[in-house]
Design a protein around this motif. Structure first.
Motif, short mmCIF file in Angstrom:
data_model
loop_
_atom_site.label_atom_id
_atom_site.label_comp_id
_atom_site.label_asym_id
_atom_site.label_seq_id
_atom_site.Cartn_x
_atom_site.Cartn_y
_atom_site.Cartn_z
N LYS A 40 0.44 -1.38 0.03
CA LYS A 40 -0.06 0.09 0.11
C LYS A 40 0.74 1.07 0.01
N ILE A 41 2.50 1.49 -0.36
CA ILE A 41 3.06 2.47 -0.66
C ILE A 41 2.72 3.50 -1.19
N PRO A 42 2.23 3.38 -2.41
CA PRO A 42 1.67 4.14 -3.08
C PRO A 42 -0.07 4.92 -2.41
N THR A 43 -0.76 4.26 -1.84
CA THR A 43 -1.40 4.43 -1.76
C THR A 43 -1.22 5.94 -0.13
N GLN A 44 -0.49 5.46 0.87
CA GLN A 44 0.35 6.16 1.78
C GLN A 44 0.71 7.18 1.54
N LEU A 45 1.28 7.28 0.08
CA LEU A 45 1.68 8.85 -0.71
C LEU A 45 1.11 9.48 -0.62
N LEU A 47 -2.20 8.93 0.65
CA LEU A 47 -3.36 9.97 1.66
C LEU A 47 -2.61 11.18 2.09
N LEU A 48 -1.58 10.83 1.92
CA LEU A 48 -0.12 11.84 2.46
C LEU A 48 -0.37 12.90 2.70
N PHE A 49 -0.75 13.63 0.97
CA PHE A 49 -0.27 15.44 0.95
C PHE A 49 -2.06 14.90 0.14
N ASN A 50 -3.46 14.87 0.94
CA ASN A 50 -4.21 14.58 0.29
C ASN A 50 -5.56 15.37 1.65
N GLY A 51 -5.49 15.12 2.65
CA GLY A 51 -5.89 15.36 3.88
C GLY A 51 -6.49 17.04 3.60
N LYS A 52 -7.11 17.08 4.62
CA LYS A 52 -7.40 18.32 4.99
C LYS A 52 -7.63 18.33 6.45
N ARG A 56 -11.68 20.86 14.23
CA ARG A 56 -11.14 19.52 15.51
C ARG A 56 -9.93 18.68 15.15
N GLY A 57 -9.12 19.12 14.53
CA GLY A 57 -8.78 17.91 13.74
C GLY A 57 -6.95 18.28 13.03
N MET A 58 -6.38 18.12 12.44
CA MET A 58 -5.33 17.95 11.90
C MET A 58 -5.58 17.98 10.39
N SER A 59 -4.64 18.33 9.30
CA SER A 59 -4.75 17.59 8.39
C SER A 59 -3.78 16.18 8.52
N SER A 60 -3.45 15.36 7.49
CA SER A 60 -3.52 14.05 7.69
C SER A 60 -1.38 13.84 7.36
N PHE A 61 -1.19 15.22 6.78
CA PHE A 61 -0.05 15.46 6.23
C PHE A 61 0.77 16.25 7.68
N GLN A 62 -0.36 17.57 8.70
CA GLN A 62 0.31 17.82 9.41
C GLN A 62 0.00 16.70 11.11
N ALA A 63 -0.07 16.09 11.04
CA ALA A 63 -0.32 15.30 12.22
C ALA A 63 0.69 13.96 11.84
N GLN A 287 -5.15 6.95 8.49
CA GLN A 287 -3.96 7.82 8.64
C GLN A 287 -2.85 6.16 9.26
N GLY A 288 -3.66 4.93 9.51
CA GLY A 288 -2.77 3.76 10.08
C GLY A 288 -1.55 4.29 8.65
N LEU A 289 -2.22 3.97 7.28
CA LEU A 289 -1.31 3.94 6.17
C LEU A 289 0.00 4.99 5.93
N VAL A 290 -0.64 6.20 6.23
CA VAL A 290 -0.22 7.51 7.22
C VAL A 290 1.74 6.83 7.36
N GLN A 291 0.84 6.24 8.68
CA GLN A 291 1.33 6.65 9.57
C GLN A 291 2.80 5.33 9.23
N CYS A 292 2.36 4.47 8.73
CA CYS A 292 3.56 3.22 7.82
C CYS A 292 4.45 3.85 7.69
N PHE A 293 4.48 4.70 6.29
CA PHE A 293 5.66 5.37 5.49
C PHE A 293 6.24 6.07 6.96
N SER A 294 6.04 6.76 7.99
CA SER A 294 6.62 7.79 8.67
C SER A 294 8.17 6.79 8.58
N VAL A 295 7.13 5.35 9.30
CA VAL A 295 8.37 4.98 10.10
C VAL A 295 9.39 4.14 8.96
N TYR A 296 9.46 3.69 7.86
CA TYR A 296 10.56 4.61 6.42
C TYR A 296 11.26 5.67 6.82
#
Length: 487
Positions: A40-45, A47-52, A56-63, A287-296
């Motif tokens: 799911k690496i393509p999906t991770q990338l 999602l990383l740049f397409n959140g708002k 009440r909450g941050m964007s996916s990129f801010q988180a 956000q689970g997928l986004v955080q996978c990429f942060s480990v890399y």
């Protein structure tokens, strides 16, 4: 006596059973989720740049940046050095392995953090206390691990500030206590501005500092291009107990690779779950997928950059299992000063650059740790949705005190204390995730099912009553449906 007690506790926390737990759990999550962290690496990338963001909450990129602020810290500079010192160059290989395995663990814990998040003082809050308390149905676990998270983070604050102070003293001859005072002043300016200010600072600083550090590492590696083949040969030989450095040290390489790998990328430690829960997303798995990429980003980029610089320039020592040294190139204690020596060998202001880089890395990590402490504290008030301001001020003052203390204590003691904090979190978190992974797998199937239909996945909690009462997600889905009908 204090150092001996801490060492004794670490002997139990970081024993072989803990390493078996972390590795086996990561492998189990990997197979149970069908290698989600890789396929799911393509999906991770995406999602990383397409959140708002929202009120009440941050964007996916801010988180993501806030999580990276926590993951990328002294472990990437000083921690890699201590791993190589105790486990040889092969420890870096096992850090890579832990990144791959740990990404699956990160998916589980961060997806659970999103699923069971709450709202306190008008902001999304979540993390280990929330998903252990609400996800398991055992509220006591939530309160217990809220306390464990706070205690563990306070123990680790000192590591970040200590390494900043040590590197600054080495590069600029600034007394450590002066660095401590400066740190708490700047920290106060940020953390007293609340979660949104912390996220805004991380959003700017984290990408800049990570890119700059990797670029300087590439310059060092390019200048040492002739040594690169030998460097990788040394790493792989050492990883499997072969070669002049690795002989008889495979166990140490695995131990320290896993130990520092977990400390660096924090997968399984639950320290990224608080920021993951703060994101405004339409499905918990996002956000689970986004955080996978942060480990890399943490291990495969920043830790690797440090390790290759140290090994290719010879700026490291290796301690022999029986005492003495297998490799003895430097007369300093393992830590950021080794990285400074590596960069200094080719760049005139190398020591100064590393000190500044470490200052940014560690300072943003301190910001993330504070956010984790404050979020853990909110669990005690999640039912009412309001946390009194007195508690907020108190935790901020306590954090600043621990940051200052870290600048004036010894390196070995503060690292051992940090290991205690990490160990406490890992034992409780990973064990409980083994019981929660079926829920993460269910959410992943729901996400992928919608994705295959060509629609943006949106979580409908009414379809999964077995997940428990999820008022925030119910409101979010109803809002989505009403908005769709209006359009």
């Amino acid at each position: 006596m204090f150092a001996n007690v801490i060492s004794w506790i670490n002997g139990y926390l970081w024993s072989t059973p803990m390493l078996v737990l972390v590795v086996c759990a990561g492998l189990y999550f990997t197979f149970r989720l069908r290698f989600v962290q890789v396929r799911k690496i393509p999906t991770q990338l995406h999602l990383l740049f397409n959140g708002k963001s929202s009120e009440r909450g941050m964007s996916s990129f801010q988180a993501f940046c806030l999580a990276i602020a926590g993951r990328v810290g002294t472990g990437n500079i000083a921690g890699v050095a201590t791993a190589i010192a105790a486990g040889g160059p092969g420890a870096l290989f096992w850090m890579w392995v832990m990144a791959l395995i740990g990404a699956a663990t990160s998916f589980v814990e961060c997806t659970m953090a999103q699923l069971y998040k709450g709202e306190v003082n008008g902001e999304y809050r979540g993390g280990i206390a929330y998903y252990l308390g609400r996800g398991t149905g055992i509220q006591f676990l939530g309160y217990l691990f809220a306390v464990v998270m706070i205690v563990a983070e306070l123990a680790m604050f000192g590591i970040q500030s200590h390494e900043i102070a040590a590197a600054t003293e080495n590069a600029f001859s600034v007394p450590t206590w002066v660095t401590g005072v400066v740190l708490i002043v700047f920290l106060a300016l940020i953390i007293f501005g609340g979660a949104k200010r912390i996220a805004s600072v991380a959003n700017i600083v984290v990408p800049f500092m990570a890119i700059a550090y990797v670029l300087i590492a590439l310059i060092i590696l390019f200048a040492n291009a002739n040594n690169i083949p030998e460097t990788f040969a040394t790493i792989f030989q050492s990883a499997f107990g072969a070669g002049p450095i690795g002989g008889g040290m495979m166990g140490a390489a695995v131990l320290w690779g896993v130990r520092r790998g977990v400390y660096s990328n924090e997968a399984g430690m639950a320290t990224a779950t608080q920021s993951a829960a703060a994101a405004e997303v339409s499905h918990p798995a996002k956000q689970g997928l986004v955080q996978c990429f942060s480990v890399y980003i943490d291990t495969l980029f920043v830790c690797t950059a440090t390790g290759l610089m140290l090994i290719s320039t010879g700026a490291y020592n290796v301690i022999a299992p029986t005492g003495g040294f297998l490799v003895h190139n430097l007369d300093t204690e393992a830590g950021a000063v080794w990285t400074q020596a590596a960069v200094d060998s080719l760049v005139p202001i190398g020591a100064q650059f590393v000190a500044i880089a470490l200052m940014f890395f560690a300072f943003t990590t301190i910001m993330n740790m504070f956010y984790n402490c404050e979020t853990a504290l909110t669990f005690f008030f999640h039912k009412s949705g309001k946390m009194p301001s007195g508690y907020v001020v108190s935790i901020r003052l306590i954090v600043m005190l621990f940051v200052f203390i870290g600048t004036v204590v010894s390196g070995s003691t503060i690292w051992s204390l940090g290991d205690v904090g990490c160990g406490m979190l890992i034992w409780g978190n990973v064990f409980c995730l083994l019981f929660l992974v079926p829920k993460a797998a269910l959410l992943l199937r729901d996400f992928e099912s919608q994705q295959k239909q060509g629609i943006d996945p949106v979580f409908n909690p009414s379809q999964y009553p077995q997940l428990g009462d999820l008022p925030l997600w119910k409101d979010a889905y109803e809002g989505y449906e009403s908005g769709k009908l209006k359009n």
